[in-house]
Every structure is written in C-alpha cells, then in structure tokens.
Scaffold this active site. Structure first.
Site, PDB file in Angstrom:
ATOM      1  N   ASP A 198      15.552   7.179  99.091  1.00 42.87           N
ATOM      2  CA  ASP A 198      14.440   7.680  98.372  1.00 42.87           C
ATOM      3  C   ASP A 198      13.917   6.984  97.272  1.00 42.87           C
ATOM      4  OD1 ASP A 198      12.201   9.380  97.586  1.00 42.87           O
ATOM      5  OD2 ASP A 198      13.354   9.755  95.774  1.00 42.87           O
TER       6      ASP A 198
ATOM      7  N   LYS B 109      16.306  14.633  97.204  1.00 38.42           N
ATOM      8  CA  LYS B 109      17.210  14.801  95.689  1.00 38.42           C
ATOM      9  C   LYS B 109      17.616  16.145  95.585  1.00 38.42           C
ATOM     10  CE  LYS B 109      13.808  12.498  94.298  1.00 38.42           C
ATOM     11  NZ  LYS B 109      12.763  11.585  93.510  1.00 38.42           N
TER      12      LYS B 109
ATOM     13  N   ARG C 240       6.434   2.840  97.872  1.00 39.89           N
ATOM     14  CA  ARG C 240       5.186   3.575  97.911  1.00 39.89           C
ATOM     15  C   ARG C 240       4.493   3.208  96.743  1.00 39.89           C
ATOM     16  NH1 ARG C 240       7.544   9.062  97.965  1.00 39.89           N
ATOM     17  NH2 ARG C 240       5.291   9.733  97.725  1.00 39.89           N
TER      18      ARG C 240
ATOM     19  N   SER D 207      10.484  13.383  99.620  1.00 41.63           N
ATOM     20  CA  SER D 207      11.094  12.567  98.582  1.00 41.63           C
ATOM     21  C   SER D 207      11.868  13.562  97.450  1.00 41.63           C
ATOM     22  CB  SER D 207      10.231  11.706  97.738  1.00 41.63           C
ATOM     23  OG  SER D 207      10.385  11.444  96.504  1.00 41.63           O
TER      24      SER D 207
ATOM     25  N   HIS E 208      12.650  22.654  89.918  1.00 44.81           N
ATOM     26  CA  HIS E 208      12.177  21.138  89.961  1.00 44.81           C
ATOM     27  C   HIS E 208      10.594  21.264  89.507  1.00 44.81           C
ATOM     28  CE1 HIS E 208      11.658  16.780  90.597  1.00 44.81           C
ATOM     29  NE2 HIS E 208      10.467  17.195  91.362  1.00 44.81           N
TER      30      HIS E 208
HETATM   31  N1  URA Z   1       8.310  13.067  92.661  1.00 44.48           N
HETATM   32  C1  URA Z   1       9.318  12.561  93.390  1.00 44.48           C
HETATM   33  O1  URA Z   1      10.378  12.463  93.170  1.00 44.48           O
HETATM   34  N2  URA Z   1       8.764  11.707  94.558  1.00 44.48           N
HETATM   35  C2  URA Z   1       7.273  11.720  94.942  1.00 44.48           C
HETATM   36  O2  URA Z   1       7.309  11.158  95.955  1.00 44.48           O
HETATM   37  C3  URA Z   1       6.312  12.270  93.960  1.00 44.48           C
HETATM   38  C4  URA Z   1       6.804  12.932  92.854  1.00 44.48           C
END
Ligand code: URA
Length: 442
Positions: A161, A187, A168, A183, A82
């Site tokens: 999220d 995932k 946010r 966050s 990621h």
């Molecule tokens: N990418 C995400 O998935 N979440 C965040 O808070 C920032 C970047």
C-alpha cells in the site's frame, strides 16, 4: 501471467481474478513490475472501477504484503478507530483515553501527517519527551497494563500500500473508492484489531466531498471488514468546517486535554462521545449506543479519562507537567488576529483552506521530509452559524515567520464566507453504515 494482459483486461472493463491481483501487487512490491505499468493499471482501475470482490482481493493482497501484527496477547476485544482524515482532527488523542478509561484496550498504530491534514503522532510529539518508538512487546505490555498505547506504523505494515499510495499520489489516481477503501483497510487489518470503527469524513476538507460517495466509501470498507471477520462500523461525519477550534500540533493537544477536562468545543466533544459509544458497543462493553455515550461522559466527569491520559503520556516518556499546565507546550513567538471585515453570519469556513493555511505556517508537511513546527497553527474564534460584528475576531494565527503568516492570512480570508442570512448549518453526524445497511440521520 503477464502484466500487459492484466492492464488490457482492466482497460477493457473486465474483472481481475484473485491471482491476477496478487500477481501485480507482489510484482510491484518486489520491484519486478515498473512504475509506468502500474500507473497505467491504476488509471484503468480509476476509470473502469473494481467490483466489490476485486476490492476485497486487492485489500487482502496488500494486507499480506508485509507483517501481520499479532495482538492476541492483549486481553479483551481490541477496537481500532480510523479517520479518513480531516482538519483539526485530534480525536484519537482525547477519545483513546476516554475509551481506555472505560476498560477497552486501545492499541493504536498511527501515522504522521502529510498535506493539509495533521497526523496524530506529530501532535502527540509536541509533548516534550513523548515517543512512539515502542517495540511490539512494549506496545502490548503497555496496552495490557494501562489499556492504551500509540506506536508509529512500522515500515513493514502493508508495504504494497505504501508503494501504491505514493504512486497514486503522483498519477491522479487517489480518489477512487475501491483504491481508498483497500488502502485503508489493508493497514487496519494488518494492524491486528478485532473490530474496527471508521470515521468517514465528508465535505470540503475530506477526500470525499459529497455525501453519497462518503456513504459509498463507508459501505465498501464495512463490507471488506466484515468479510475478513472483523466487526466493522463506519460513521459518516462532517469535515466541511474544521473540527473544534484548534488546528496545529500543540494547539490541538491543548484542545484535546481541555476536552478531557470537560471543557472542549461542543462539536469535538459530541464527536468523541459518539465515536466512543460505538467503540464500547464494538468491544461489547455496552448493549446500546446510549449506554456507551453515558459511560464515555462519565469517564470525563469522574476525571478517569484525564488520569489515564497522563499515565499513557508518561509511560511513553512524555512529561506530565505539560498536561497539567498546557500553557507550557510549544508556543509560537507571535499571534496575528484575523477580524471580520463586515457584519454578518459565518456561513462557511472551508476546512481545506484552513488546513492549507496551517500547513503554510509550518504545522503540516509539504513533502514527507519536511520538518513540522509544533507551535504554529490557527485557533478559530467563530464557527459556522455564528454572528460576527465588523471588527470582531474570527481567528488567531499563531506564527513564527512573517512570510508564512502572510500566505496563511490570504488562505484564511478565503476560507471564511460571511452572509446577511443565517445559514442552514450542516449536521455533525450524517449516519452509520454497518453490516445491516445504512442508517442516515434525519
Ligand atoms: N488514506 C489512506 O490510507 N489511503 C488512501 O487511499 C486515502 C486515505
């Protein structure tokens, strides 16, 4: 339990319990607690911060808010990669095929782009016919058969999220390390991989602009991953200037294919080799990073990575003739050439400005419903440290609309800084974070 008490507790700088965190995450996801109370809580978290323990509870709670993908039917150690997001970051496209060619299963759930950074899915969809609409069963079958598949993130993956991130975004509470780490990791953990490699971007075009907070974010995510029994490594890499030369969907696919042919830009090739080496290490295919790097290089030299890429594209409906001849990929109607207005060294190419320029052209999404123009973007002809004579080409702007082009030119001119002195160039790889601590490159 009462949400007002939870807000007050955080406002007064006390740590929340697992039960309190589960209460607000569940209540918000189910629509029982309204936006205004969660906004207030997020702002309290932003200022008072969360402990590592609270961050882990928040991650787990968001991870458990939806489906947990079960990848146990895929043979071997599944390693997910990621990136925290960057400009010109087409890494997954080339790296996935390199790692798969080395025999490591790549089961990738990706998202679409929003704002100044593009998404892997948008980029891949510039190959006519290619689709990420796979069922979980097809996804697993493809990974077992050809070692790689990419599917769109389902709506049911960490839905808490999704809701919290949208809130946010509009309440000034994105750039908090605990909130970003939880966050991303919620995932990644829900997506079912055995091990996770995180590419934490640092610099002008990244969420984290300075090195210390980038390492801090890496440390937080590695700690969460390891606590959840996933081998996790974070690599902090540069995103002060764009990665590679191409920014824009089909332009980036073209560059990724060139890299699979062994003709990619130096920084992008180096990043793929480094991340690939660590993925092979996490997958226990090699014993050292050096051995991993050699294997990745060999996958390109032998043509195996490109062969796997073509099989992957065709298995998801894409027409391989566009890979054999990338000049057939969607092309803009016009190209504008940006030239140097003075002689000097390129001392900065602000990634954020280049990303915004590409977005103005139509390569990115300004809102989540915007339609992406797959053909437009920017191709740099210079990188930081290069010398440019007055009148030499700095970048090519691929465009379809003159008004959008003018906005992009303005941004790109602002992105380039030319100086008389040769700048000290930033490294591409700053260091590694793993369970034993941080190793910063000299
Ligand atoms: N990418 C995400 O998935 N979440 C965040 O808070 C920032 C970047």
């Amino acid at each position: 339990m009462n949400i007002v008490d939870i807000i007050l507790k955080k406002r007064n700088d006390e740590a929340l319990s697992k039960e309190e965190i589960d209460f607000f995450v569940q209540g918000y996801t189910e629509g029982i607690i309204p936006d205004y109370q969660i906004s207030s809580l997020l702002m309290a978290i932003y200022f008072q911060k969360m402990t590592r323990e609270e961050t882990a509870y928040l991650t787990e709670s968001m991870m458990n808010s939806g489906q947990l993908v079960n990848l146990t039917k895929i043979d071997g150690i599944k390693v997910d990669k990621h990136s925290t997001g960057g400009v010109g970051d087409k890494t997954t496209i080339a790296l996935g095929a390199m790692v798969a060619a080395c025999g490591v299963p790549v089961a990738k759930m990706s998202g679409r782009g929003l704002g100044h950074t593009g998404g892997t899915i948008d980029k891949l969809e510039s190959i006519p016919g290619f689709s990420v609409e796979l069922s979980i069963d097809e996804f697993i079958k493809n990974v077992n058969n050809i070692k790689i598949a990419v599917m769109g993130q389902t709506n049911d993956l960490a839905p808490a999220d999704k809701k919290l991130y949208s809130l946010r975004d509009v309440t000034g509470t994105v750039d908090n390390i605990s909130l970003i780490a939880s966050s991303i990791m919620s995932k990644k953990l829900a997506a079912g991989a055995d091990a996770i490699l995180l590419d934490v971007k640092t610099g002008n075009g990244a969420f984290m602009k300075d090195l210390d907070s980038s390492f801090e974010l890496g440390k937080e995510m590695v700690s969460i991953g390891n606590k959840m029994n996933r081998d996790t490594i974070a690599i902090v890499t540069d995103m002060d200037q764009p990665l590679g030369l191409a920014i824009g969907n089909s332009l980036e696919v073209k560059e990724a294919v060139e890299t699979l042919r062994g003709n990619g830009p130096q920084d992008f090739t180096e990043l793929c080799e480094t991340l690939g080496a660590y993925m092979l290490l996490l997958a226990q295919k090699v014993l050292t990073v050096e051995e991993g790097r050699e294997k990745i290089q060999e996958s390109v030299k032998s043509g195996e990575a490109l062969r796997v890429f073509k099989v992957f594209i065709s298995s998801q409906g894409g027409d391989v003739k566009y890979i054999n001849n990338t000049d057939l990929l969607p092309k803009s109607n016009y190209v504008y050439v940006l030239r140097a207005s003075e002689t000097g060294f390129i001392s900065q190419i602000k990634a954020m400005d280049v990303g915004v320029a590409a977005s103005h052209l139509g390569a990115g999404r300004e809102t989540k419903d915007s339609i992406v123009d797959l053909s437009v973007g920017v191709v740099l002809d210079k990188k930081v440290g290069d010398l440019a004579e007055k009148g030499e080409v700095l970048a090519y702007i691929h465009y379809n609309d003159e008004i959008k082009r003018d906005l992009a030119v303005e941004k790109l001119v602002a992105a380039f800084k030319i100086t008389k002195e040769k700048p000290i160039t930033r490294p591409l790889i700053y260091g590694i974070v793993h369970d034993k601590g941080i190793e910063k490159n000299k």
